[in-house]
Design a protein around this motif. Structure first.
Motif, short mmCIF file in Angstrom:
data_model
loop_
_atom_site.label_atom_id
_atom_site.label_comp_id
_atom_site.label_asym_id
_atom_site.label_seq_id
_atom_site.Cartn_x
_atom_site.Cartn_y
_atom_site.Cartn_z
N GLY A 108 0.85 -1.18 0.00
CA GLY A 108 0.00 0.00 0.00
C GLY A 108 0.89 1.23 0.00
O GLY A 108 2.09 1.14 -0.19
N GLY A 112 -2.56 -0.18 -3.80
CA GLY A 112 -1.20 -0.70 -3.75
C GLY A 112 -0.99 -1.86 -4.69
O GLY A 112 -1.17 -1.75 -5.91
N SER A 117 3.76 -7.54 2.24
CA SER A 117 4.18 -6.29 2.85
C SER A 117 4.07 -6.40 4.36
O SER A 117 3.41 -7.29 4.88
CB SER A 117 3.29 -5.14 2.34
OG SER A 117 3.61 -3.93 3.01
N GLY A 333 6.60 -1.85 -0.90
CA GLY A 333 5.84 -1.98 -2.13
C GLY A 333 5.61 -3.41 -2.57
O GLY A 333 5.14 -3.65 -3.68
#
Length: 354
Positions: A108, A112, A117, A333
């Motif tokens: 995100g 995203g 993540s 990312g």
């Protein structure tokens, strides 16, 4: 105990059923959808209820309703979906009812990406809804630990009458590993008869599950009492894994899937003659301050590694009271740090290779 090869999301779902989860309310989102799919097939066959709600907002409010009856209930989502659930999670905390929330994190902000993540650390530990409240947050690092922590999450929620979050990610959710499951348990470990809204049966006064207090002084007293409970949790429930830290000059702090990368880098550093170790928080809240301080007692440098721009690093600094230099390395990312990258950072902090 026999082991089976399972995807992380599906293993989590099976573990929840075996831990006595009777209701699941959710909405599909990548990379956690296999969890919902598994439960949609298995819950009706095994005495539970599965319902795909019309939205994340609807799902979390259904969780509140079921939790108020004392039923073991769970929802799961991924990062943007958990954001939509945040108001309902605050209501659950304000109502002092237990529930399990699964976040299989993705990149995100915004939509995203669907890759792994750890950028929801702040959300989970500091800002998951309005008002003065906390969640217990557990962070597994393997599919087996996902299975093990699901039962613990339900037990902690029942014990302290509060929501618990299991913070997974797209890597743990999608990978396949051999796992063993505990035997199925019933849900009678904690007596909920003094608060659950499960029908009076003409034998007691009505139980009212509520988070609204018109008088400011009444709300203040309720919140203060809740924070006294939180202090007990901080004292008794923090947990961490310490790996090769007894003589470590460089201690690397990492949680979840990232800790697996870090452990490889630490092993490489040890093979090269560098005294490196790792401290892995298992509870992100309560943060394992005592365990971290003990692990870093002899360290000259501390490195925090995350799949984010550095959200846990401030908690590491605070826990150490800035008595040790703390550095950060991360990828974000949806990019996963490599053992080689982490090893290079360890070498820098060691002042070069041995």
């Amino acid at each position: 105990m026999e082991k089976v090869l399972m995807k992380g999301n599906e293993a989590l779902a099976e573990a929840a059923i075996r831990a006595g989860c009777k209701c699941f309310f959710g909405y599909p989102i990548t990379p956690q959808t296999e969890l919902s799919e598994y439960l949609s097939k298995q819950m009706p066959k095994r005495g539970g209820v599965f319902l795909q709600a019309e939205s994340e907002v609807a799902a979390i409010n259904m969780v509140l309703g079921a939790a108020a009856t004392g039923t073991r209930v769970m929802t799961s989502s991924s990062s943007p979906g958990v954001s939509l659930k945040s108001e309902g999670i605050s209501y659950i905390a304000g109502s002092d009812v237990p529930a399990l929330i699964i976040n299989v994190q993705r990149g995100g902000p915004g939509l995203g990406g669907i890759q792994p993540s750890q950028a929801d650390y702040w959300q989970a530990t500091k800002g998951l809804g309005h008002g003065d409240f906390r969640l217990i947050v557990l962070a597994p690092s393997s599919v087996q630990e996902v299975v093990d922590l699901v039962g613990k999450a339900f037990d902690l929620g029942d014990k302290y009458r509060m929501p618990v979050m299991l913070l997974s990610d797209g890597l743990l959710g999608q990978m396949m590993e051999p796992v063993s499951f505990p035997e199925a348990t019933e849900t009678a470990q904690i007596d909920k008869s003094d608060w659950a809204a499960d029908g009076t049966k003409m034998a007691r006064e009505h139980h009212i599950v509520n988070s609204l207090y018109i008088e400011a002084t009444d709300l203040e007293e309720i919140v203060k009492a809740r924070y006294q409970r939180y202090a007990v949790i901080e004292e008794n429930e923090s947990d961490a894994e310490s790996y090769l830290t007894d003589d470590a000059d460089v201690v690397v702090v990492a949680y979840g899937a990232t800790s697996r990368v870090v452990k490889s880098a630490v092993n490489k550093a040890r093979a090269a003659g560098i005294k490196a170790g790792m401290l892995r928080p298992i509870t992100l809240w309560p943060f394992p301050k005592k365990q971290l301080c003990a692990a870093c007692e002899n360290a000259k440098a501390v490195l925090t590694v995350e799949m984010s721009m550095g959200q846990m690093v401030d908690d590491v600094k605070l826990a150490l009271e800035c008595k040790k230099p703390v550095s950060f390395f991360g990828r974000t990312g949806g990019v996963i740090p490599t053992p080689a990258e982490v090893y290079a950072e360890i070498v820098k902090l060691n002042g070069g290779a041995q």
